[in-house]
Scaffold this active site. Sequence first.
Site, PDB file in Angstrom:
ATOM      1  N   ASP A   1      -2.087  -1.496  -5.391  1.00 10.13           N
ATOM      2  CA  ASP A   1      -2.741  -0.686  -4.369  1.00 10.13           C
ATOM      3  C   ASP A   1      -2.089   0.697  -4.316  1.00 10.13           C
ATOM      4  O   ASP A   1      -1.012   0.920  -4.882  1.00 10.13           O
ATOM      5  CB  ASP A   1      -2.751  -1.399  -3.008  1.00 10.13           C
ATOM      6  CG  ASP A   1      -1.386  -1.527  -2.398  1.00 10.13           C
ATOM      7  OD1 ASP A   1      -0.737  -0.486  -2.153  1.00 10.13           O
ATOM      8  OD2 ASP A   1      -0.955  -2.665  -2.133  1.00 10.13           O
TER       9      ASP A   1
HETATM   10  N1  URA Z   1       0.516  -7.094  -3.511  1.00 11.80           N
HETATM   11  C1  URA Z   1       0.204  -6.034  -2.756  1.00 11.80           C
HETATM   12  O1  URA Z   1       0.225  -6.098  -1.536  1.00 11.80           O
HETATM   13  N2  URA Z   1      -0.151  -4.893  -3.363  1.00 11.80           N
HETATM   14  C2  URA Z   1      -0.179  -4.765  -4.702  1.00 11.80           C
HETATM   15  O2  URA Z   1      -0.490  -3.685  -5.208  1.00 11.80           O
HETATM   16  C3  URA Z   1       0.162  -5.871  -5.482  1.00 11.80           C
HETATM   17  C4  URA Z   1       0.496  -7.033  -4.858  1.00 11.80           C
END
Ligand code: URA
Length: 228
Positions: A102
């Site tokens: 993310d």
């Molecule tokens: N978990 C998350 O919260 N974000 C990511 O990008 C990957 C795993």
Amino acid sequence: MERLNKYIASCGICSRRKADELILNGKVTINDEIIRELGKQVALDDVIKVDGKVIIKEEKKVYIMLNKPRGYVTTSHDQFNRKSVLDLINEDVRIYPIGRLDMYTEGLLLLTNDGEFSNKIMHPRNKIEKTYIVTTDTKISVEQIEKLKNGVNIGSYITKPAKVKLIKNDTLEIIISEGKNRQVRKMCEVVGINLLNLRRVKIGNIKLGNLQSGKYRYLTDEEKENVI
Ligand code: URA
């Protein structure tokens, strides 16, 4: 960028001259828009179709690890015009990220143009482990760690057992084999851990190591062969 007729020819469809005819006859689209202009240039992330079928160039296979900085998205076209990880990579072939991180998560991101390699890493059957480092300003309790280990309800989904280790007072290592959207953030939220920073440091056997933020390198043959 490269000329459209050259791109079509290099996909093995026809000669450049024949490609010009196809373009003039309205048989070629870029991102679903019919193109009749002969000098049109093609960008790496354009989707080219001839007679309605996507054409893809046979390209050398590329395998990259990037240390993704915070604030970059892992998609190429973003409706809000945010910075993309692809802006950090200077290659003359089209590559795409294997899975997602993310926008606010940093760390190890693999990119390739090899669909088989990507599937191997992504397929749930292979249960490939991903290791994350969480930093927080919450005092982490044994109960919180136990809950994370056993699996928590992140809203219509109960996470599978995870490997969780306290590394420092304010730092946790969490290893999961799943990849639900924002999973680690949601897991921490559910157990009351205020997540300040999230970094992925390992995928299968591939470690981020000391690669600088925003930099990338090619995977070694050993890393490619022994990723699982
Ligand atoms: N978990 C998350 O919260 N974000 C990511 O990008 C990957 C795993």
